[in-house]
Design an enzyme around this catalytic site. Structure first.
Site: not given
Length: 118
Positions: A6, A62, A77
Site C-alpha cells: 500500500r 506508463r 475512494e
C-alpha cells in the site's frame, strides 16, 4: 505468495500535471523500496478521492520504463466525512517471498499521517 503493498500521497491542487507527477513519485518510491520488478506484479489498483479528477493517476505507471504491460485500474475512494482529501492511494499486488513484516508501505506528503504505525 501474493502480497499487497500500500501507499498514498496527497496533491495540493486538482491539476493534471500535479496528479500524474505525484502518482509517479508514489509508484516509483514504492517500487524502489520493495525492489519490485514488473514481471512479479499481478495488478495495481489506484484510487483517488472525489476531489482528484483532473487526470487518471494510473497514467503515471506508463511513465515508468518497463511497466507497459502491468494491469492497472483507477477507482474513486469512498467519500467518508472528515477523511483526508486530495489523496491518491495505491495497492500493488505482487508475487513475493517477503513476509508481511518485510513489506515497505509508502505514505508521502499529507498522507504520512494515515498509517503512522508503518
Amino acid at each position: 505468495m501474493i502480497r499487497g503493498i500500500r501507499g498514498a500521497i496527497t496533491v495540493n491542487e486538482n491539476d493534471e500535471k500535479e496528479i500524474i507527477e505525484a502518482a509517479e513519485r508514489l509508484l516509483s518510491e514504492t517500487i524502489s523500496a520493495n525492489e519490485i520488478v514488473p514481471d512479479d506484479v499481478a495488478s495495481i489498483f489506484i484510487s483517488a478521492t472525489e476531489d482528484v479528477d483532473a487526470a487518471f493517476p494510473a497514467r503515471a505507471l506508463r511513465n515508468i520504463e518497463g511497466w507497459t504491460y502491468v494491469p492497472v485500474m483507477c477507482m474513486q475512494e469512498l467519500d467518508v466525512p472528515g477523511s483526508l482529501q486530495k489523496c491518491i492511494r495505491i495497492m500493488i499486488h505482487v508475487n513475493t517471498e517477503k513476509k508481511q513484516t518485510e513489506i515497505k508501505h509508502v505514505y508521502l506528503e499529507g498522507a504520512a499521517g494515515l498509517r503512522p504505525d508503518l
